[in-house]
Design a protein around this motif. Sequence first.
Motif, PDB file in Angstrom:
ATOM      1  N   HIS A   1       0.824  -1.218   0.000  1.00 12.52           N
ATOM      2  CA  HIS A   1       0.000   0.000   0.000  1.00 12.52           C
ATOM      3  C   HIS A   1       0.856   1.265   0.000  1.00 12.52           C
ATOM      4  O   HIS A   1       0.573   2.204  -0.741  1.00 12.52           O
ATOM      5  CB  HIS A   1      -0.945   0.018   1.204  1.00 12.52           C
ATOM      6  CG  HIS A   1      -1.850   1.206   1.231  1.00 12.52           C
ATOM      7  ND1 HIS A   1      -2.867   1.390   0.319  1.00 12.52           N
ATOM      8  CD2 HIS A   1      -1.888   2.287   2.048  1.00 12.52           C
ATOM      9  CE1 HIS A   1      -3.484   2.527   0.576  1.00 12.52           C
ATOM     10  NE2 HIS A   1      -2.900   3.101   1.621  1.00 12.52           N
ATOM     11  N   HIS A   2       1.913   1.278   0.847  1.00 12.89           N
ATOM     12  CA  HIS A   2       2.683   2.516   0.997  1.00 12.89           C
ATOM     13  C   HIS A   2       4.078   2.176   1.518  1.00 12.89           C
ATOM     14  O   HIS A   2       4.262   1.901   2.698  1.00 12.89           O
ATOM     15  CB  HIS A   2       1.951   3.467   1.950  1.00 12.89           C
ATOM     16  CG  HIS A   2       2.514   4.842   1.973  1.00 12.89           C
ATOM     17  ND1 HIS A   2       3.042   5.390   3.115  1.00 12.89           N
ATOM     18  CD2 HIS A   2       2.630   5.786   0.998  1.00 12.89           C
ATOM     19  CE1 HIS A   2       3.455   6.618   2.845  1.00 12.89           C
ATOM     20  NE2 HIS A   2       3.216   6.876   1.568  1.00 12.89           N
ATOM     21  N   SER A   3       5.045   2.216   0.625  1.00  8.38           N
ATOM     22  CA  SER A   3       6.400   1.801   0.995  1.00  8.38           C
ATOM     23  C   SER A   3       7.002   2.679   2.084  1.00  8.38           C
ATOM     24  O   SER A   3       7.794   2.195   2.907  1.00  8.38           O
ATOM     25  CB  SER A   3       7.318   1.768  -0.236  1.00  8.38           C
ATOM     26  OG  SER A   3       7.463   3.058  -0.780  1.00  8.38           O
ATOM     27  N   GLN A   4       6.645   3.945   2.150  1.00  7.96           N
ATOM     28  CA  GLN A   4       7.199   4.803   3.196  1.00  7.96           C
ATOM     29  C   GLN A   4       6.680   4.395   4.576  1.00  7.96           C
ATOM     30  O   GLN A   4       7.422   4.419   5.555  1.00  7.96           O
ATOM     31  CB  GLN A   4       6.876   6.267   2.910  1.00  7.96           C
ATOM     32  CG  GLN A   4       7.602   7.207   3.850  1.00  7.96           C
ATOM     33  CD  GLN A   4       7.415   8.657   3.463  1.00  7.96           C
ATOM     34  OE1 GLN A   4       6.804   8.985   2.455  1.00  7.96           O
ATOM     35  NE2 GLN A   4       7.948   9.533   4.283  1.00  7.96           N
TER      36      GLN A   4
ATOM     37  N   HIS B   1       8.916   3.133   7.654  1.00  7.84           N
ATOM     38  CA  HIS B   1       8.750   3.699   8.997  1.00  7.84           C
ATOM     39  C   HIS B   1       8.554   2.577  10.017  1.00  7.84           C
ATOM     40  O   HIS B   1       9.144   2.618  11.102  1.00  7.84           O
ATOM     41  CB  HIS B   1       7.564   4.670   9.027  1.00  7.84           C
ATOM     42  CG  HIS B   1       7.225   5.130  10.401  1.00  7.84           C
ATOM     43  ND1 HIS B   1       8.032   5.975  11.144  1.00  7.84           N
ATOM     44  CD2 HIS B   1       6.159   4.851  11.196  1.00  7.84           C
ATOM     45  CE1 HIS B   1       7.483   6.192  12.323  1.00  7.84           C
ATOM     46  NE2 HIS B   1       6.335   5.524  12.374  1.00  7.84           N
ATOM     47  N   CYS B   2       7.758   1.592   9.673  1.00 12.54           N
ATOM     48  CA  CYS B   2       7.556   0.458  10.585  1.00 12.54           C
ATOM     49  C   CYS B   2       8.875  -0.258  10.871  1.00 12.54           C
ATOM     50  O   CYS B   2       9.136  -0.655  12.016  1.00 12.54           O
ATOM     51  CB  CYS B   2       6.519  -0.513  10.025  1.00 12.54           C
ATOM     52  SG  CYS B   2       4.834   0.136  10.059  1.00 12.54           S
ATOM     53  N   LEU B   3       9.712  -0.396   9.847  1.00 14.94           N
ATOM     54  CA  LEU B   3      11.027  -1.021  10.052  1.00 14.94           C
ATOM     55  C   LEU B   3      11.913  -0.155  10.945  1.00 14.94           C
ATOM     56  O   LEU B   3      12.615  -0.675  11.827  1.00 14.94           O
ATOM     57  CB  LEU B   3      11.716  -1.277   8.711  1.00 14.94           C
ATOM     58  CG  LEU B   3      11.036  -2.279   7.784  1.00 14.94           C
ATOM     59  CD1 LEU B   3      11.818  -2.391   6.468  1.00 14.94           C
ATOM     60  CD2 LEU B   3      10.867  -3.634   8.440  1.00 14.94           C
ATOM     61  N   THR B   4      11.885   1.148  10.739  1.00 12.84           N
ATOM     62  CA  THR B   4      12.669   2.061  11.578  1.00 12.84           C
ATOM     63  C   THR B   4      12.222   1.978  13.028  1.00 12.84           C
ATOM     64  O   THR B   4      13.053   1.866  13.946  1.00 12.84           O
ATOM     65  CB  THR B   4      12.535   3.514  11.060  1.00 12.84           C
ATOM     66  OG1 THR B   4      13.074   3.584   9.742  1.00 12.84           O
ATOM     67  CG2 THR B   4      13.246   4.507  11.965  1.00 12.84           C
TER      68      THR B   4
ATOM     69  N   ARG C   1       9.541  13.132   5.277  1.00 18.86           N
ATOM     70  CA  ARG C   1       8.141  12.904   4.949  1.00 18.86           C
ATOM     71  C   ARG C   1       7.762  13.832   3.795  1.00 18.86           C
ATOM     72  O   ARG C   1       8.453  14.818   3.556  1.00 18.86           O
ATOM     73  CB  ARG C   1       7.242  13.201   6.160  1.00 18.86           C
ATOM     74  CG  ARG C   1       7.499  12.332   7.394  1.00 18.86           C
ATOM     75  CD  ARG C   1       6.993  10.927   7.171  1.00 18.86           C
ATOM     76  NE  ARG C   1       7.291  10.006   8.243  1.00 18.86           N
ATOM     77  CZ  ARG C   1       6.449   9.678   9.213  1.00 18.86           C
ATOM     78  NH1 ARG C   1       5.267  10.228   9.282  1.00 18.86           N
ATOM     79  NH2 ARG C   1       6.804   8.788  10.120  1.00 18.86           N
ATOM     80  N   PRO C   2       6.669  13.564   3.094  1.00 14.15           N
ATOM     81  CA  PRO C   2       6.288  14.443   1.987  1.00 14.15           C
ATOM     82  C   PRO C   2       6.108  15.907   2.421  1.00 14.15           C
ATOM     83  O   PRO C   2       6.305  16.821   1.639  1.00 14.15           O
ATOM     84  CB  PRO C   2       4.959  13.867   1.488  1.00 14.15           C
ATOM     85  CG  PRO C   2       4.972  12.444   1.925  1.00 14.15           C
ATOM     86  CD  PRO C   2       5.769  12.422   3.210  1.00 14.15           C
TER      87      PRO C   2
END
Length: 186
Positions: A16-19, A23-26, A147-148
């Motif tokens: 859905h959203h690679s960013q 973030h979840c990995l970070t 972030r965007p």
Amino acid sequence: IAEAGIARWLKVIRDHHSQTYQHCLTVTALAAAFGQLLGFSAADKRKLASAALLHDFGKALIPIDILEKPAPLSREEGAIMRKHAELGFDALRGTPDLDAEMLDLVVHHHEYLDGSGYPHGIGGGEISDLVRVITIADVYGALIERRPYKAAISGERAYQLLNDMGQKLDVDLVRAFSPLTRTLTG
């Protein structure tokens, strides 16, 4: 990931959203390192890491145009974004491998000790120690990431902002997080 049975959920986030996936990995790396620093048991470190991987699962249910908006969100968009914790909880709560404590981490990672967070406005003793740890890792991770709508900031500045949040966060845990930020910022 295999042991926790969450690979399929991570794929949903990534697709859905690679960013959000990044973030979840970070947050997972930060939370796992923090749990290690705090001397958590192996079981609590596993719960912490698994929940961190899924803490923003609800963002897989938020429209991309809101997640990618390069400007401040409107009031309506902000209200939709604030639903991600409950959306994640609702989507994951029927999963047999996820216990109530992990689901608590998913739904309450934006709650603050002073009761000013969301989605339930709980505070103080209603917020578990594991949620307190995830919240610190989540806020710090969001600050150091681009972030965007904002540039990334330095780890040192991010830690200062954690301190500036005062009674919203567990000040003892924020203090305990400091050595971790020094290793990350060199």
